[in-house]
Design a protein around this motif. Sequence first.
Motif, PDB file in Angstrom:
ATOM      1  N   LEU A 168      51.884  17.536   3.727  1.00  0.00           N
ATOM      2  CA  LEU A 168      51.072  17.432   2.524  1.00  0.00           C
ATOM      3  C   LEU A 168      51.206  16.038   1.899  1.00  0.00           C
ATOM      4  O   LEU A 168      50.205  15.385   1.575  1.00  0.00           O
ATOM      5  N   TYR A 169      52.434  15.564   1.782  1.00  0.00           N
ATOM      6  CA  TYR A 169      52.627  14.258   1.143  1.00  0.00           C
ATOM      7  C   TYR A 169      52.262  13.102   2.068  1.00  0.00           C
ATOM      8  O   TYR A 169      52.018  11.986   1.598  1.00  0.00           O
ATOM      9  N   LYS A 170      52.215  13.348   3.357  1.00  0.00           N
ATOM     10  CA  LYS A 170      51.743  12.314   4.266  1.00  0.00           C
ATOM     11  C   LYS A 170      50.302  11.941   3.923  1.00  0.00           C
ATOM     12  O   LYS A 170      49.909  10.773   4.003  1.00  0.00           O
ATOM     13  N   GLU A 171      49.517  12.935   3.529  1.00  0.00           N
ATOM     14  CA  GLU A 171      48.143  12.657   3.103  1.00  0.00           C
ATOM     15  C   GLU A 171      48.126  11.908   1.774  1.00  0.00           C
ATOM     16  O   GLU A 171      47.321  10.989   1.580  1.00  0.00           O
ATOM     17  N   VAL A 172      49.018  12.298   0.864  1.00  0.00           N
ATOM     18  CA  VAL A 172      49.079  11.632  -0.442  1.00  0.00           C
ATOM     19  C   VAL A 172      49.381  10.145  -0.272  1.00  0.00           C
ATOM     20  O   VAL A 172      48.793   9.291  -0.947  1.00  0.00           O
ATOM     21  N   PHE A 173      50.292   9.816   0.638  1.00  0.00           N
ATOM     22  CA  PHE A 173      50.721   8.431   0.807  1.00  0.00           C
ATOM     23  C   PHE A 173      50.065   7.742   2.002  1.00  0.00           C
ATOM     24  O   PHE A 173      50.537   6.697   2.456  1.00  0.00           O
ATOM     25  N   SER A 174      48.984   8.305   2.481  1.00  0.00           N
ATOM     26  CA  SER A 174      48.275   7.707   3.608  1.00  0.00           C
ATOM     27  C   SER A 174      47.855   6.275   3.273  1.00  0.00           C
ATOM     28  O   SER A 174      47.217   6.025   2.252  1.00  0.00           O
ATOM     29  N   GLY A 175      48.256   5.334   4.124  1.00  0.00           N
ATOM     30  CA  GLY A 175      47.886   3.937   3.917  1.00  0.00           C
ATOM     31  C   GLY A 175      48.730   3.205   2.890  1.00  0.00           C
ATOM     32  O   GLY A 175      48.453   2.044   2.571  1.00  0.00           O
ATOM     33  N   ILE A 176      49.772   3.876   2.355  1.00  0.00           N
ATOM     34  CA  ILE A 176      50.606   3.264   1.318  1.00  0.00           C
ATOM     35  C   ILE A 176      52.041   3.211   1.818  1.00  0.00           C
ATOM     36  O   ILE A 176      52.765   4.214   1.795  1.00  0.00           O
ATOM     37  N   GLY A 177      52.459   2.064   2.292  1.00  0.00           N
ATOM     38  CA  GLY A 177      53.829   1.911   2.757  1.00  0.00           C
ATOM     39  C   GLY A 177      54.099   2.733   4.019  1.00  0.00           C
ATOM     40  O   GLY A 177      53.192   3.318   4.622  1.00  0.00           O
ATOM     41  N   ASP A 178      55.339   2.777   4.407  1.00  0.00           N
ATOM     42  CA  ASP A 178      55.767   3.505   5.603  1.00  0.00           C
ATOM     43  C   ASP A 178      56.381   4.826   5.166  1.00  0.00           C
ATOM     44  O   ASP A 178      57.600   4.999   5.163  1.00  0.00           O
ATOM     45  N   PHE A 179      55.501   5.779   4.799  1.00  0.00           N
ATOM     46  CA  PHE A 179      55.993   7.069   4.319  1.00  0.00           C
ATOM     47  C   PHE A 179      56.376   7.970   5.470  1.00  0.00           C
ATOM     48  O   PHE A 179      55.664   8.077   6.469  1.00  0.00           O
ATOM     49  N   HIS A 180      57.500   8.656   5.319  1.00  0.00           N
ATOM     50  CA  HIS A 180      57.820   9.748   6.231  1.00  0.00           C
ATOM     51  C   HIS A 180      58.913  10.619   5.623  1.00  0.00           C
ATOM     52  O   HIS A 180      59.565  10.244   4.640  1.00  0.00           O
ATOM     53  N   LEU A 181      59.051  11.800   6.211  1.00  0.00           N
ATOM     54  CA  LEU A 181      60.118  12.727   5.834  1.00  0.00           C
ATOM     55  C   LEU A 181      61.327  12.383   6.692  1.00  0.00           C
ATOM     56  O   LEU A 181      61.256  12.415   7.923  1.00  0.00           O
ATOM     57  N   ARG A 182      62.419  12.036   6.038  1.00  0.00           N
ATOM     58  CA  ARG A 182      63.629  11.671   6.773  1.00  0.00           C
ATOM     59  C   ARG A 182      64.757  12.574   6.325  1.00  0.00           C
ATOM     60  O   ARG A 182      65.158  12.534   5.166  1.00  0.00           O
TER      61      ARG A 182
END
Length: 267
Positions: free
Chosen positions: A123-137
């Motif tokens: 869900l949050y991958k869509e929120v942060f799409s194109g903004i920084g290097d987002f991932h669940l770690r």
Amino acid sequence: MTISQARNIGLPLMNLVKMGGTPILQQLQLEEKLLRTTSDNWCIINDGTNDPTIVMGMSGRPAELLELEPVIQDQVPVIRRFSGGGTVIVDPGTIFVTFICNRDDIPGIQPYPRPIMKWSGELYKEVFSGIGDFHLRENDYVLGNHKFGGNAQSITKNRWVHHTSFLWNYDVRNMAYLKLPSRAPEYRSARNHVDFVCRMKDHMSRSTFIEKTVEATRNYFMVRPLQLETIDTSKTLFTPSTRLLSKEELSSALQSQTKKFCLERVQ
């Protein structure tokens, strides 16, 4: 019929409650009550809380997690919440997002921590799409190698809560109230709090984040906005487990810590 309306056909209903500056104790007690006394799905977004407050997981021990002397001296409130997870200090720069869901309303998601985390990560991958290097770690939301979102969960037989505190901004001085946890994710690499976290404000505005989070939620639910004042749970008897720790409890923990330290030095 609009594309948005067509997309929502057949999706379960989710009540959306937006708040601003609501005290975190009030928010957490509301979440616990909604989890245990209603059968609805809820998304609660609180844009900041009023005062700096430390929030620990339900099994958190103050002596192990907090620098107790300055916490007591500066009268920083300490809350033990109903969910698991780690310890955070929150303030007006924190944005809170909570999902309270029925286990069967998101197909294929088993009511266990890892599947719920994986779903939230998508869900949050869509929120942060194109903004920084987002991932669940591990159990954190990160941009690159820096944490900006901490998560906690509470799971019952048929329902679960997944709530997140997002660091849109933070006061470096407040981080000094927290000890470096003995159990930390490997990627932290023993970094102190300031080196470990980052600020969302460097990547996205508060309003954009909230708007995109609501829009991403619409991929899974038919979202119905509600005002906080319209939620009437007054007729339901309920005693929350989320509570503020007393000054006496914190002082007792400090005394026990000091006594233990002295005994270890003698030995």
